[in-house]
Design a protein around this motif. Structure first.
Motif, PDB file in Angstrom:
ATOM      1  N   ASP A   1      87.526  20.708  19.200  1.00 36.39           N
ATOM      2  CA  ASP A   1      87.942  21.670  20.741  1.00 36.39           C
ATOM      3  C   ASP A   1      87.366  22.724  21.440  1.00 36.39           C
ATOM      4  OD1 ASP A   1      87.605  23.952  18.374  1.00 36.39           O
ATOM      5  OD2 ASP A   1      89.556  24.185  18.246  1.00 36.39           O
ATOM      6  N   ILE A   2      87.391  23.755  21.786  1.00 35.52           N
ATOM      7  CA  ILE A   2      85.886  25.286  22.352  1.00 35.52           C
ATOM      8  C   ILE A   2      85.791  25.252  21.223  1.00 35.52           C
ATOM      9  CG2 ILE A   2      87.754  26.520  21.901  1.00 35.52           C
ATOM     10  CD1 ILE A   2      84.895  25.869  24.617  1.00 35.52           C
ATOM     11  N   GLY A   3      85.999  25.376  19.865  1.00 34.30           N
ATOM     12  CA  GLY A   3      85.128  25.394  18.442  1.00 34.30           C
ATOM     13  C   GLY A   3      83.791  24.768  18.197  1.00 34.30           C
ATOM     14  N   THR A   4      84.282  23.220  18.362  1.00 31.24           N
ATOM     15  CA  THR A   4      83.342  22.860  17.825  1.00 31.24           C
ATOM     16  C   THR A   4      82.194  22.439  19.137  1.00 31.24           C
ATOM     17  OG1 THR A   4      84.674  20.832  19.625  1.00 31.24           O
ATOM     18  CG2 THR A   4      84.823  20.913  16.867  1.00 31.24           C
TER      19      THR A   4
ATOM     20  N   ASN B   1      88.210  20.029  30.735  1.00 29.89           N
ATOM     21  CA  ASN B   1      89.039  21.470  30.899  1.00 29.89           C
ATOM     22  C   ASN B   1      89.368  22.108  30.005  1.00 29.89           C
ATOM     23  OD1 ASN B   1      89.807  19.715  33.172  1.00 29.89           O
ATOM     24  ND2 ASN B   1      91.158  18.541  32.760  1.00 29.89           N
ATOM     25  N   LEU B   2      88.048  22.384  29.173  1.00 29.44           N
ATOM     26  CA  LEU B   2      87.910  22.822  28.069  1.00 29.44           C
ATOM     27  C   LEU B   2      87.815  24.695  28.773  1.00 29.44           C
ATOM     28  CD1 LEU B   2      87.078  21.344  25.397  1.00 29.44           C
ATOM     29  CD2 LEU B   2      89.022  22.122  25.161  1.00 29.44           C
ATOM     30  N   ILE B   3      88.639  25.252  28.019  1.00 28.39           N
ATOM     31  CA  ILE B   3      88.413  26.988  28.431  1.00 28.39           C
ATOM     32  C   ILE B   3      87.870  27.446  27.588  1.00 28.39           C
ATOM     33  CG2 ILE B   3      89.217  29.014  29.455  1.00 28.39           C
ATOM     34  CD1 ILE B   3      92.033  27.505  29.906  1.00 28.39           C
ATOM     35  N   PRO B   4      86.268  28.011  27.867  1.00 27.48           N
ATOM     36  CA  PRO B   4      85.786  29.119  26.890  1.00 27.48           C
ATOM     37  C   PRO B   4      86.069  30.331  26.588  1.00 27.48           C
ATOM     38  CG  PRO B   4      84.135  28.211  28.829  1.00 27.48           C
ATOM     39  CD  PRO B   4      85.678  27.819  29.014  1.00 27.48           C
ATOM     40  N   ASP B   5      85.923  31.023  25.918  1.00 27.83           N
ATOM     41  CA  ASP B   5      86.630  32.105  24.690  1.00 27.83           C
ATOM     42  C   ASP B   5      85.162  32.343  24.704  1.00 27.83           C
ATOM     43  OD1 ASP B   5      86.055  31.099  22.644  1.00 27.83           O
ATOM     44  OD2 ASP B   5      86.931  30.465  21.285  1.00 27.83           O
ATOM     45  N   SER B   6      85.844  34.119  24.011  1.00 27.20           N
ATOM     46  CA  SER B   6      84.568  34.786  23.753  1.00 27.20           C
ATOM     47  C   SER B   6      83.538  34.745  23.148  1.00 27.20           C
ATOM     48  CB  SER B   6      85.599  36.406  23.499  1.00 27.20           C
ATOM     49  OG  SER B   6      86.112  35.988  22.479  1.00 27.20           O
ATOM     50  N   ILE B   7      84.496  33.631  22.066  1.00 26.69           N
ATOM     51  CA  ILE B   7      83.342  33.623  20.899  1.00 26.69           C
ATOM     52  C   ILE B   7      82.081  32.692  21.602  1.00 26.69           C
ATOM     53  CG2 ILE B   7      82.398  32.272  18.737  1.00 26.69           C
ATOM     54  CD1 ILE B   7      85.567  33.225  18.171  1.00 26.69           C
ATOM     55  N   THR B   8      82.519  31.531  22.974  1.00 26.75           N
ATOM     56  CA  THR B   8      81.868  30.878  23.514  1.00 26.75           C
ATOM     57  C   THR B   8      80.520  31.799  23.843  1.00 26.75           C
ATOM     58  OG1 THR B   8      83.612  29.991  23.268  1.00 26.75           O
ATOM     59  CG2 THR B   8      81.636  28.661  24.417  1.00 26.75           C
ATOM     60  N   TYR B   9      81.512  32.461  24.633  1.00 21.25           N
ATOM     61  CA  TYR B   9      80.296  33.205  25.522  1.00 21.25           C
ATOM     62  C   TYR B   9      79.109  34.106  24.737  1.00 21.25           C
ATOM     63  CZ  TYR B   9      83.291  32.440  29.467  1.00 21.25           C
ATOM     64  OH  TYR B   9      83.900  32.409  30.791  1.00 21.25           O
ATOM     65  N   SER B  10      79.659  34.844  23.925  1.00 14.76           N
ATOM     66  CA  SER B  10      78.790  35.463  22.866  1.00 14.76           C
ATOM     67  C   SER B  10      78.255  34.443  21.825  1.00 14.76           C
ATOM     68  CB  SER B  10      79.495  35.747  21.621  1.00 14.76           C
ATOM     69  OG  SER B  10      80.721  36.945  21.936  1.00 14.76           O
ATOM     70  N   THR B  11      77.595  33.487  21.994  1.00 17.72           N
ATOM     71  CA  THR B  11      77.297  32.634  20.808  1.00 17.72           C
ATOM     72  C   THR B  11      76.012  32.507  22.136  1.00 17.72           C
ATOM     73  OG1 THR B  11      78.535  31.494  19.746  1.00 17.72           O
ATOM     74  CG2 THR B  11      76.744  30.233  19.777  1.00 17.72           C
ATOM     75  N   ILE B  12      76.122  31.678  23.549  1.00 25.59           N
ATOM     76  CA  ILE B  12      75.190  31.587  23.607  1.00 25.59           C
ATOM     77  C   ILE B  12      75.042  32.623  24.549  1.00 25.59           C
ATOM     78  CG2 ILE B  12      74.966  31.067  27.208  1.00 25.59           C
ATOM     79  CD1 ILE B  12      78.138  29.172  26.725  1.00 25.59           C
TER      80      ILE B  12
END
Length: 738
Positions: A469-472, A500-511
Motif C-alpha cells: 500500500d502507500i506505506g510500503t 492508483n495509490l494516493i500519497p498521504d501526508s507521511i509520503t510527502y513529508s518523507t520525500i
C-alpha cells in the motif's frame, strides 16, 4: 344484528393486528381476548411441554427449542400457547440468548400474540445487548401505551445500553426526560451515567451530574460512584483531584473500600508513583481492608516497569500468603512490565512460572513476551516460545508473526526475518502476512543497508498485487532518497501513481525531509510548493525540515518567511519550529529578535524545552552575555528541566573566558550535587578552566567530588581521572603561568 356485530368485532380484531401495538387498537384486543375463550387442544399442550422441557436446566437446549418452534409454526402450522411464547422470551433473555429471544418475539408478532410485561422487559434487555438501544426505548413506549408501570430496573437497562453504545448524550436526555413521579432513579442509574460519561472522556460532566443529582433528586453518591469518578480523574492525570474526592468521601462518612483504593493505586502506578501506591496498600491493610488481585496486579506491574524486581517478588509472596491467587491478567501485566524495562529473560522466567502453575495464557500474553524477547535480540528464545505456543494449541496470529519479524529486523537478523516471511507465504502457513508485515520487513532491510533486497520483495508483492500500500512505497522511497538513489525514488513515485495509490501526508513529508537532509534544497522547495498547489497541507514537520535545512545553508530570511507563514495560520508552529528559528537568529547575532521569539512562545501556549534553553545558553555564553546565560540556566532549573553536559560545558567556558572563578567553583559544586557524570569533553573543559585560575586560590580544597561512575566514552574510570586532575593542579597552574 348480533351476528353482524360479532363479525364486525372479529374484523376489527384482525385489523388491529395489522398495526400491532397501536394504543387505540388495544381495547379490541383486550375485549376480544376476554369475551371469546381460546381453548388449548392436546397438540398445543404437547408442543408447550416439549418447548419448556428443552429449556430446563441443568442442560438447556435453547437453540433446539427455537428450531422446534420454527418447525411447528412454519411446517406444521401449530402454535404454542401465549404463556409458552412469553416464557420463551423471558427465559432466553435471562440466559443471555438475546438473538434467540428476538427471533421468538418476531414469531409472536407474526402469529399475533401480545407480549406480557415481563416479556416486554426481556425484549428491552435483548435490544440493549444486541446494540440496538433506540429500539429498546421504542419497547418502553409500548409498555407505557399498554398501561404498564415501568420500574427503575427497566430504565437502568436502557441507560446502560445507551452508554455502552457510545450514546451517553442520549442517555442523559432520556434520564432527565423521565417523570420522576412515575419512576424514581436509584444509585444504579447515577453510577451508570457517571461511568458512561467517564468512558466518553467527559469527566467534568460526570462530576457536574453528581452535583445535579444531589440537588435535584436529593440523591447522594455511594463509594462506587466516587471510585468511578476517581478512575476518570486518574485517566486524565488529575491525581490531586482524585485524592480530593477521597477526602470528600471521608467527610461524608463514606468508608473507602477495596475498589476505591485499587482505583487510586492504579492511577498512581500509571503515572510512575509506585512507592506512593505501596503506601496506600499499607494503609488498606492497617484499616483491615483486604486487597484484591487487581490491587496487587497494578502494583506489581508498576514495580516491574521500574525494574524493581525485589519489591515485585515481595508483593507476589505477600499476595500468595493472603490466599490471593494471581490470574492471567496479573502475569501478563508483570511480563509486559519486565519486557518494557529490558528484562526479557526475567519475563520468560515469570512466563514459565505461570505455565507451571497451570495458567493458560492467550495470544496477548504470548505476543507481549515475544515482543520483549525480540526487542533484546533473543530470537532463539522467541522461536522456542512460538513453538510452545503451537504445542499448547494456540494458533499464532498475524500480530505474533509481525512481532517476531520486527524483532528480528531490529536486532539485525534480517535474513531470519526474510525466512519467516517466506514461510508465511508458504502453503502450510498458520497465517498469511498482511501489509504491516511487508512494511516491517522492508524497513528492516533498508535500515541494514539491503536496499536491493527490499526492492526485490516490494516488486514481488506488486506483481502479486497484494501486501503493498502507500506505506510500503513511502518506506522504500525514503530509504532510496536517504541513500542518494534519487532516480529509483522517482521511479517508485511514478509507479504508485500508476497503481492508483494516493500519497498521504507521511509520503510527502518523507520525500521533502529526505531531500532536505541531502541538502538538495531546490528540489525540496520545489516539491513543497508543488504538493501544496495540489491541495496538500504541509505539517509542522515539513516546515521544520525545510527551515532547518535553510538555516544550515545560511538562508535565514527564507526560513523566517516560512516561519511567518506558519504564524499567519498555514500551520501551527511547535516548539521545534521556535528552536530552529531562535538558534539561527542568535547565530546571526540578532539578540532582540531571539528575545521576542522567546517571549512569544508561552503566548502561543508553548513551553520552552531543554533544547530551547540549551541553544540559548550556548549562544549567549559564546557571545559573552553571561548574565543572560545565568538567568536562562536559573529558569531552566525552575522549569524542572535537566541541563545536559552541553549546557554545563558552555557555561564553564563562558565563565572562564571572563575570569569568573567564583562562578566556576559554584557551578562545579552544583554539578557534583546533581550527580553529573563527566565525559571527556566536560573533563577537558574543567581542566582548561582550572588552568586559568589564579595561583592564589587553593582549588584543590574547593574542588568537589564527582560521581565515581564510568561514563560513556571514558577510557579510564572517573575516580582515577579526578585524582589525576587534583594532583596535577600545581603543574597545570605552573604551565599556565609560562
Amino acid at each position: 344484528m348480533i351476528i353482524t356485530k360479532q363479525i364486525s368485532k372479529i374484523s376489527q380484531f384482525f385489523q388491529a393486528f395489522q398495526e400491532p401495538f397501536n394504543t387505540k387498537n388495544l381495547f379490541f384486543i383486550k375485549y376480544f381476548s376476554s369475551t371469546i375463550p381460546c381453548p388449548i387442544d392436546s397438540n398445543t399442550q404437547d408442543l408447550d411441554t416439549q418447548l419448556r422441557s428443552l429449556c430446563e436446566k441443568p442442560n438447556p437446549q435453547y437453540a433446539n427449542a427455537v428450531s422446534l418452534l420454527n418447525h411447528f409454526l412454519d411446517d406444521l402450522g401449530q402454535t404454542p400457547s401465549e404463556s409458552t411464547f412469553n416464557f420463551l422470551v423471558v427465559t432466553l433473555a435471562k440466559s443471555k440468548e438475546y438473538n434467540l429471544g428476538l427471533r421468538v418475539y418476531h414469531k409472536m408478532r407474526k402469529v399475533e400474540i401480545l407480549p406480557r410485561f415481563l416479556s416486554l422487559a426481556a425484549l428491552i434487555e435483548c435490544y440493549v445487548y444486541v446494540h440496538k438501544p433506540k429500539l429498546a426505548i421504542g419497547v418502553l413506549g409500548l409498555m407505557l401505551k399498554n398501561g404498564y408501570k415501568v420500574n427503575v430496573y427497566v430504565v437502568n437497562v436502557i441507560l446502560k445500553g445507551l452508554c455502552e453504545n457510545g450514546m451517553v448524550v442520549d442517555a442523559i436526555k432520556f434520564f432527565w426526560g423521565l417523570d420522576m413521579k412515575e419512576v424514581m432513579p436509584d444509585i444504579v442509574s447515577l453510577n451508570t451515567l457517571v461511568r458512561g460519561l467517564c468512558r466518553d472522556k467527559k469527566v467534568q460532566e460526570a462530576l457536574d451530574l453528581r452535583f445535579s443529582m444531589e440537588k435535584v433528586v436529593n440523591f447522594a453518591p455511594n463509594s462506587y460512584t466516587y471510585a468511578i469518578l476517581m478512575e476518570g480523574l486518574c485517566s486524565e492525570g488529575r491525581l490531586d483531584d482524585a485524592f480530593g474526592l477521597l477526602e470528600e468521601m471521608r467527610e461524608k462518612g463514606l468508608e473507602e473500600d477495596v475498589v476505591v483504593y485499587s482505583t487510586l493505586i492504579n492511577g498512581l502506578c500509571n503515572k510512575g508513583y509506585v512507592s506512593r501506591g505501596k503506601e496506600l496498600l499499607n494503609e488498606m491493610l492497617e484499616k483491615g481492608i483486604s486487597p484484591s488481585v487487581v490491587t496487587y496486579s497494578c502494583l506489581m506491574y508498576g514495580f516491574c516497569e521500574q525494574g524493581k524486581l525485589k519489591e515485585t517478588t515481595m508483593l507476589y509472596d505477600d499476595m500468595l500468603e493472603r490466599g490471593i491467587q494471581p490470574d492471567i491478567v496479573t502475569f501478563t501485566g508483570m511480563i509486559g512490565g519486565l519486557g518494557n524495562n529490558g528484562m526479557a529473560k526475567k519475563a520468560m522466567e515469570l512466563f514459565n512460572l505461570m505455565i507451571s502453575r497451570g495458567e493458560k495464557p492467550g495470544n496477548i500474553t504470548y505476543n507481549i513476551l515475544l515482543s520483549a524477547l525480540c526487542k533484546e535480540g533473543l530470537s532463539d528464545d522467541a522461536f522456542q516460545i512460538l513453538k510452545l505456543m503451537v504445542e499448547k494449541g494456540k494458533t499464532p496470529d498475524v500480530i505474533t508473526y509481525n512481532t517476531i519479524v520486527k524483532g528480528l529486523c531490529e536486532s539485525g537478523k534480517v535474513e531470519d526475518a526474510m525466512t519467516l516471511f517466506d514461510s508465511m507465504l508458504g502453503d502450510e502457513a498458520y497465517v498469511l502476512p498482511d501489509v504491516r508485515t511487508t512494511i516491517v520487513l522492508i524497513r528492516g532491510l533498508c535500515q541494514e543497508g539491503y536496499l536491493d533486497k527490499a526492492g526485490e520483495i516490494h516488486n514481488k508483492m506488486v506483481e502479486k498485487k497484494s501486501l503493498v500500500d502507500i506505506g510500503t512505497f513511502t518506506v522504500l522511497i525514503g530509504a532510496y532518497i536517504k541513500a542518494g538513489e534519487v532516480v529509483k525514488a522517482f521511479e517508485l513515485w511514478k509507479q504508485l501513481h500508476q497503481l492508483n495509490l494516493i500519497p498521504d501526508s507521511i509520503t510527502y513529508s518523507t520525500i521533502i525531509d529526505g531531500f532536505c537532509k541531502l541538502s538538495v534544497l531546490n528540489i525540496a522547495k520545489g516539491l513543497f510548493l508543488r504538493f501544496r498547489k495540489k491541495g496538500y497541507h504541509p505539517t509542522a514537520f515539513d516546515y521544520n525540515s525545510l527551515m532547518d535545512a535553510l538555516c544550515k545553508e545560511g538562508s535565514l530570511e527564507q526560513a523566517r518567511r516560512l516561519f511567518q507563514e506558519m504564524l499567519d495560520g498555514n500551520c501551527e508552529p511547535n516548539v521545534i519550529s521556535y528552536n530552529i528559528i531562535i538558534g539561527s537568529t542568535l547565530a546571526a547575532k540578532d539578540l532582540q529578535s531571539a528575545k521576542e521569539l522567546l517571549i512569544d512562545m508561552p503566548q502561543k501556549g508553548l513551553k520552552q524545552d531543554a533544547f530551547t534553553f540549551s541553544t540559548l545558553i550556548n549562544r549567549f555564553s559564546k557571545l559573552g552575555l553571561m548574565d543572560e546565560a545565568k538567568k536562562l540556566y536559573a529558569r531552566m532549573n525552575a522549569s524542572g528541566l535537566t541541563p545536559d553536559v552541553t549546557v554545563y560545558d558552555c557555561l564553564l567556558k563562558g565563565f572562564s573566558l571572563h575570569g569568573e572563578t567564583a562562578e566556576i567553583i559554584d557551578l562545579l559544586r552544583k554539578m557534583a550535587a546533581k550527580g553529573i557524570e563527566l565525559d571527556l569533553r566536560l573533563t577537558s573543559t574543567i581542566l582548561e578552566c582550572l588552568c586559568n585560575i589564579s595561583e592564589d586560590i587553593n582549588v584543590e580544597e574547593l574542588l568537589p567530588n564527582f560521581s565515581q561512575k564510568k561514563s560513556e566514552g571514558f577510557s579510564i574510570p572517573c575516580s582515577e581521572l579526578l585524582t589525576m586532575l587534583q594532583t596535577s593542579l600545581p603543574k597545570l597552574q605552573s604551565d599556565s603561568a609560562l
